[in-house]
Scaffold this active site. Structure first.
Site, short mmCIF file in Angstrom:
data_model
loop_
_atom_site.label_atom_id
_atom_site.label_comp_id
_atom_site.label_asym_id
_atom_site.label_seq_id
_atom_site.Cartn_x
_atom_site.Cartn_y
_atom_site.Cartn_z
N LYS A 49 0.84 -1.20 0.00
CA LYS A 49 0.00 0.00 0.00
C LYS A 49 0.88 1.25 0.00
O LYS A 49 1.87 1.32 0.74
CB LYS A 49 -0.91 -0.02 1.23
CG LYS A 49 -1.90 1.15 1.31
CD LYS A 49 -2.78 1.04 2.54
CE LYS A 49 -3.76 2.18 2.63
NZ LYS A 49 -4.65 2.07 3.82
N SER B 40 -9.42 2.26 2.87
CA SER B 40 -8.48 2.97 2.04
C SER B 40 -7.48 2.06 1.32
O SER B 40 -6.76 2.50 0.42
CB SER B 40 -7.70 3.97 2.89
OG SER B 40 -6.96 3.29 3.91
N SER C 139 -10.35 0.11 6.95
CA SER C 139 -9.63 0.12 5.68
C SER C 139 -9.00 -1.21 5.26
O SER C 139 -8.45 -1.30 4.16
CB SER C 139 -8.53 1.18 5.73
OG SER C 139 -9.08 2.47 5.83
#
Length: 435
Positions: free
Chosen positions: A77, A146, A170
């Protein structure tokens, strides 16, 4: 080859059935074929990924010691610092930012022999303003956020593993929307050093995978005490793979907890969870009425700590309206309100322990309110994750249910804090019992 789980790929590479270069090349070819539609990656360098794979193959042929993830590609990420890729945290304000060192989680992956294949898309500053990624199960729908790119990359078969983070929902929500396995470990179990600091109280590092065994494999790599993370907890030598493979001494018991948000769940989610709970003989437990305060408590803590850590981006005029609104909200929370929220978080965490002490090995609850919503202008509501993030309990998404159109409906399994290994064992037993 791309259909291999991380566990299978690592074993095949170790015994010489496939090479890291061939496996990485297969992943890259698959990415090239579908990335234009899914758009899971913020930064991808095929030549660099193949260079890593070739170096790992040479290391193996020279008789070097193999790590647990030797030759296995992993997505990162784009809030985790990487010395060989930009880290832009989903924001144009950080375009071109080049860290000088890896985040601790990335370093541990490299030491285990992983190929860092690229950086996956994050929403802006890991909050609600979405990125470009679409849900590979239905390109008209959000992948969640996210950790949108990481969940989508695993769901699309681009990589067998990817790491992400959760400050509210997330990890578990995008895992549910994309139909993959996901883990948010106990708070402090995986170091956050070198990752974007949103909220020291709430930030967790987690992972996406294709199986419980794969989650256990990457946890064996990532769980380690780190002095660079003030919340890192001391942990004995991890043995997640061994625990996940064990047969429980007794059939696991479950509690079905709807939470005060139950009426926000779609009818398909409600009926699916109720049927599952009935099938496994889960004891239904209603939380005390005052647990409804957990949601505003998390909001207060998150907004204050993000305003402190990231408010300067709003002051510079380089943040979205969604992010700016949160920072403005955080700056209006008083010190007594913030301290009361921290107190309540501890109280809720302590109060939930009776479920594990008296009734169940794990809690069953929804991962999200329903299937992934249409459109990519928003990432869905994290309301079924908020309580478990606030209290820091370990959580898994298990892709066990689907609606009539075969869109995933995730089952969230919650364990007692610090008993993450036992939660994996319970999850594996649950899946086996359902056939």
């Amino acid at each position: 080859m791309i259909e291999l789980t991380a566990t299978q790929a690592a074993a095949d590479i170790a015994r010489g059935a496939i090479s890291s270069e061939d496996y990485t090349q297969a992943c890259l070819e698959h990415i090239a074929a579908i990335e234009g539609e899914v758009q899971a990656f913020a930064h991808l360098d095929a030549d660099h990924a193949l260079g890593q794979a070739r170096a790992l193959d040479r290391h193996k042929s020279d008789g070097g010691r193999l790590g647990l993830l030797h030759g296995v590609p992993v997505g990162i990420k784009d809030i985790f610092d990487t010395a060989d890729f930009p880290t832009e945290c989903g924001s144009p304000a950080l375009a071109g930012r080049r860290p000088s060192a890896d985040a601790t989680a990335v370093r541990l992956l490299r030491e285990a022999g992983a190929v860092i294949i690229g950086k996956t898309v994050s929403t802006e500053f890991a909050y609600f303003h979405p990125g470009k990624t679409k849900n590979p199960r239905d390109l008209s729908r959000t992948p969640g956020g996210s950790s949108s790119g990481s969940a989508a990359a695993v769901a699309a078969g681009m990589v067998p593993l990817a790491i992400g983070s959760q400050t509210n929902g997330s990890m578990i929500r995008p895992a549910s929307f994309c139909g993959v396995f996901g883990v948010k470990p106990s708070h402090g179990l995986i170091s956050r050093a070198g990752a974007l600091n949103l909220s020291r109280t709430l930030d967790h590092v987690g992972a996406f995978a294709r199986s419980v065994e794969d989650l256990a494999l990457i946890l064996d790599v990532l769980v380690a005490t780190d002095a660079a993370d003030p919340n890192s907890r001391a942990y004995a030598s991890p043995r997640f793979r061994g625990s996940a493979a064990e047969q429980p001494p007794l059939p696991p018991s479950f509690a079905f907890v709807r939470t005060p948000m139950w009426d926000k769940a779609d009818p398909e989610t409600q009926s699916g969870l109720e049927e599952l709970a009935k099938e496994v003989g889960a004891r239904e437990i209603d939380l005390p009425a005052d647990y409804a305060g957990a949601w505003p408590a998390l909001r207060a803590i998150m907004s204050v700590e993000m305003a402190f850590n990231l408010g300067h981006f709003v002051d510079q005029g380089v943040a979205s309206k969604e992010f700016s609104a949160l920072i403005t909200e955080g700056r209006t929370v008083t010190a007594p309100q913030y301290l009361a929220a921290l107190r309540d978080a501890r109280r809720y965490a302590e109060g939930l322990m009776y479920i594990f002490e008296q009734y169940a090995d794990a809690i069953i609850t929804p991962s999200a309110s329903g299937i992934a919503p249409l459109g990519i202008e928003a990432t869905g509501n994290p309301l079924f994750c908020s309580l478990w993030t606030l209290v820091g309990y370990p959580a898994l998404n298990l892709p066990l249910l689907a609606n009539a159109d075969d869109m995933p409906i995730g089952v969230q399994l919650i364990g007692a804090p610090g008993r993450d290994e036992r939660l994996l064992r319970t999850a594996r037993a649950l899946i086996a019992s359902l056939g």
